[in-house]
Scaffold this motif. Structure first.
Motif, mmCIF file in Angstrom:
data_model
loop_
_atom_site.group_PDB
_atom_site.id
_atom_site.type_symbol
_atom_site.label_atom_id
_atom_site.label_comp_id
_atom_site.label_asym_id
_atom_site.label_seq_id
_atom_site.Cartn_x
_atom_site.Cartn_y
_atom_site.Cartn_z
ATOM 1 N N ILE A 159 14.323 32.837 29.671
ATOM 2 C CA ILE A 159 13.897 31.711 28.838
ATOM 3 C C ILE A 159 13.475 30.524 29.692
ATOM 4 C CG2 ILE A 159 14.742 29.944 27.242
ATOM 5 C CD1 ILE A 159 16.305 32.128 25.812
ATOM 6 N N GLN A 162 10.159 31.439 31.683
ATOM 7 C CA GLN A 162 8.985 31.642 30.833
ATOM 8 C C GLN A 162 8.530 30.348 30.180
ATOM 9 O OE1 GLN A 162 6.720 33.810 29.902
ATOM 10 N NE2 GLN A 162 7.379 35.329 31.378
ATOM 11 N N SER A 163 9.474 29.539 29.756
ATOM 12 C CA SER A 163 9.132 28.285 29.081
ATOM 13 C C SER A 163 8.151 27.463 29.900
ATOM 14 C CB SER A 163 10.380 27.450 28.853
ATOM 15 O OG SER A 163 11.254 28.115 27.992
ATOM 16 N N ASN A 165 5.845 28.311 31.796
ATOM 17 C CA ASN A 165 4.462 28.760 31.712
ATOM 18 C C ASN A 165 3.692 28.102 30.580
ATOM 19 O OD1 ASN A 165 4.410 30.475 33.913
ATOM 20 N ND2 ASN A 165 5.192 32.207 32.751
ATOM 21 N N GLY A 166 4.418 27.594 29.596
ATOM 22 C CA GLY A 166 3.766 26.912 28.487
ATOM 23 C C GLY A 166 3.066 25.638 28.916
ATOM 24 N N LEU A 182 6.878 15.111 29.627
ATOM 25 C CA LEU A 182 6.911 16.556 29.411
ATOM 26 C C LEU A 182 8.124 17.157 30.104
ATOM 27 C CD1 LEU A 182 5.399 19.180 28.458
ATOM 28 C CD2 LEU A 182 4.354 19.209 30.729
ATOM 29 N N ASN A 185 11.394 16.213 28.326
ATOM 30 C CA ASN A 185 11.552 16.958 27.072
ATOM 31 C C ASN A 185 11.987 18.394 27.317
ATOM 32 O OD1 ASN A 185 10.725 15.910 24.215
ATOM 33 N ND2 ASN A 185 9.490 14.751 25.671
ATOM 34 N N MET A 186 11.348 19.031 28.277
ATOM 35 C CA MET A 186 11.688 20.427 28.562
ATOM 36 C C MET A 186 13.126 20.538 29.068
ATOM 37 S SD MET A 186 8.223 22.168 30.095
ATOM 38 C CE MET A 186 8.833 23.795 29.670
ATOM 39 N N SER A 188 15.550 18.463 28.575
ATOM 40 C CA SER A 188 16.465 18.125 27.486
ATOM 41 C C SER A 188 16.742 19.331 26.586
ATOM 42 C CB SER A 188 15.870 16.979 26.666
ATOM 43 O OG SER A 188 16.433 16.948 25.379
ATOM 44 N N ILE A 189 15.696 19.991 26.166
ATOM 45 C CA ILE A 189 15.854 21.134 25.266
ATOM 46 C C ILE A 189 16.573 22.287 25.957
ATOM 47 C CG2 ILE A 189 14.629 22.944 23.973
ATOM 48 C CD1 ILE A 189 12.419 20.838 23.456
ATOM 49 N N LEU A 190 16.136 22.597 27.159
ATOM 50 C CA LEU A 190 16.643 23.804 27.809
ATOM 51 C C LEU A 190 18.038 23.629 28.396
ATOM 52 C CD1 LEU A 190 13.272 24.915 29.385
ATOM 53 C CD2 LEU A 190 14.502 26.086 27.546
ATOM 54 N N GLU A 192 20.237 21.387 27.452
ATOM 55 C CA GLU A 192 21.100 21.225 26.274
ATOM 56 C C GLU A 192 21.389 22.590 25.632
ATOM 57 O OE1 GLU A 192 23.261 18.316 25.049
ATOM 58 O OE2 GLU A 192 21.405 17.802 26.099
ATOM 59 N N GLY A 193 20.402 23.464 25.704
ATOM 60 C CA GLY A 193 20.538 24.786 25.081
ATOM 61 C C GLY A 193 21.543 25.685 25.768
ATOM 62 N N LYS B 149 16.692 17.186 16.887
ATOM 63 C CA LYS B 149 16.776 15.972 17.702
ATOM 64 C C LYS B 149 15.392 15.430 18.080
ATOM 65 C CE LYS B 149 17.627 18.303 22.149
ATOM 66 N NZ LYS B 149 18.654 18.591 23.161
ATOM 67 N N ILE B 158 5.846 24.920 22.445
ATOM 68 C CA ILE B 158 5.504 25.616 23.683
ATOM 69 C C ILE B 158 6.700 26.392 24.225
ATOM 70 C CG2 ILE B 158 5.136 25.169 26.138
ATOM 71 C CD1 ILE B 158 3.099 23.052 25.349
ATOM 72 N N ILE B 159 7.830 25.734 24.260
ATOM 73 C CA ILE B 159 9.032 26.374 24.804
ATOM 74 C C ILE B 159 9.448 27.568 23.950
ATOM 75 C CG2 ILE B 159 11.531 26.062 25.128
ATOM 76 C CD1 ILE B 159 10.931 23.263 26.172
ATOM 77 N N GLN B 162 6.712 30.433 24.271
ATOM 78 C CA GLN B 162 6.614 31.021 25.601
ATOM 79 C C GLN B 162 7.856 31.830 25.971
ATOM 80 O OE1 GLN B 162 4.624 31.509 28.185
ATOM 81 N NE2 GLN B 162 2.870 30.660 27.145
ATOM 82 N N SER B 163 9.014 31.328 25.585
ATOM 83 C CA SER B 163 10.261 32.017 25.918
ATOM 84 C C SER B 163 10.226 33.475 25.489
ATOM 85 C CB SER B 163 11.431 31.339 25.214
ATOM 86 O OG SER B 163 11.587 30.032 25.697
ATOM 87 N N ILE B 189 20.426 29.888 22.437
ATOM 88 C CA ILE B 189 19.995 28.910 23.437
ATOM 89 C C ILE B 189 18.935 27.971 22.879
ATOM 90 C CG2 ILE B 189 18.800 28.610 25.649
ATOM 91 C CD1 ILE B 189 20.088 31.297 26.535
ATOM 92 N N GLY B 193 19.267 24.198 21.541
ATOM 93 C CA GLY B 193 18.549 23.239 22.376
ATOM 94 C C GLY B 193 17.776 22.190 21.606
#
Lengths: 197, 197
Positions: A159, A162-163, A165-166, A182, A185-186, A188-190, A192-193, B149, B158-159, B162-163, B189, B193
């Motif tokens: 995950i 690959q993310s 690559n977006g 960007l 944000n990425m 934060s999401i990942l 946190e996940g 959030k 995107i995330i 792509q994941s 995840i 997230g």
DNA sequence: CCTACCGATCGGTAGG
DNA sequence: CCTACCGATCGGTAGG
């Protein structure tokens, strides 16, 4: 006095590889012809062979150059005194930054390495598996320490990598948000996940 | 009595497209030749043209077939009474499941659609943008309602999308965990997230 | 760095 | 569904 070639931006070979990275990203390795590349560089196709040995050699230089940069960084992170979660974040940020600043080569490496001729293909394949295993091990250690929640570590690696690559589609769509935003944000999401709690 | 062709699994054309999906995934559209494909199907290359009009037509059928399936599902989800977060999870699960059960076509669609000839290329490109915008709108609505959030919604899309492509490497690496476990890990995840709190 | 050219392979067609 | 074959294009080389 040193002999300066091209417009002062490295050797002629580097110029060719740079143009090739853009071309391979745009058309794919198979669909990009050496005549296309020659036109971009501004010479006849035959002239390219004074600087490179083959089309495949260009792909090799791109793929192993990028892979090496990631491996060197992985060494650094592994030897640091950071928590496991911080290590994961560091590596994630490295991938994001590489994709933002060097996206052509990174994209080509990720999408076209399958076209490497043997033995480079197998060699690259092994490097890639080893890199992912090292990343997986960090996450597993983080789970053991209670920093990361109980997830399947290889799935988490998939995950995270690959993310990134977006970002390609961020690149194509006129930078609606800044590169820094960007990245935040990425992350934060990942992060946190996968974080515990 | 109906005329049954092949081994009872659809028309000859479907057999060809199925073999092509596997071939395109393995070699890439550009590097896969019609002679390769013919060999897989068990006929001479020229014979393929009794069933298909061109190499490009095969790619079209794959890409638009898959895209349509996602669009139909998006319609359903949009018209449902679920919360926005539940809608996001539903769509995510659909992508995961498609990638698990139909990974060849999904992978080819995602990686090779750039090779569609015009006007199919532009058409596909538009469909794709529209789909992503619809997905983005759901997430934005979820943020407004306080279910999700405060993140940049296009980045989240995107995330998430792509994941799912990482499942390709799960496929190649002998199914270490079950498909169901893979799905739950990814959902855990990614939904965690983006969820608020 | 160019002109000239190579053998191989490509997608696709004609004709049966 | 096959044999036979097309023009185009490919990566790459010879020779200067």
């Amino acid at each position: 006095m040193s002999k300066i070639k091209g417009s002062g931006k490295g050797t002629r070979k580097e110029t060719i590889i740079k143009a090739a990275a853009a071309l391979f990203r745009e058309k794919g390795y198979g669909a990009a012809s050496m005549r296309d590349l020659a036109e971009k560089v501004g010479v006849e196709a035959a002239s390219l062979y004074n600087h490179i040995r083959s089309k495949a050699e260009i792909l090799q230089e791109i793929c192993f150059g990028i892979a090496n940069e990631f491996i060197v960084y992985m060494d650094e992170v592994e030897n640091s005194q950071l928590t496991e979660l911080e290590k994961v974040e560091k590596i994630l940020r490295k991938h994001i930054q590489m994709m933002i600043t060097r996206h052509e080569r990174v994209y080509v490496t990720d999408h076209e390495w399958k076209h490497l001729p043997e033995p480079y293909y197998s060699n690259f394949h092994n490097q890639r598996r080893t890199y992912r295993k090292r990343f997986t091990a960090i996450i597993e250690q983080g789970i053991k320490k209670g920093e990361i929640k109980r997830i399947d570590a290889p799935t988490a690696v998939i995950i995270l990598l690959q993310s990134v690559n977006g970002i390609e589609s961020w690149h194509r769509s006129n930078h609606r948000i800044s590169a820094a935003a960007l990245e935040e944000n990425m992350v934060s999401i990942l992060i946190e996940g996968i974080k515990k709690n």
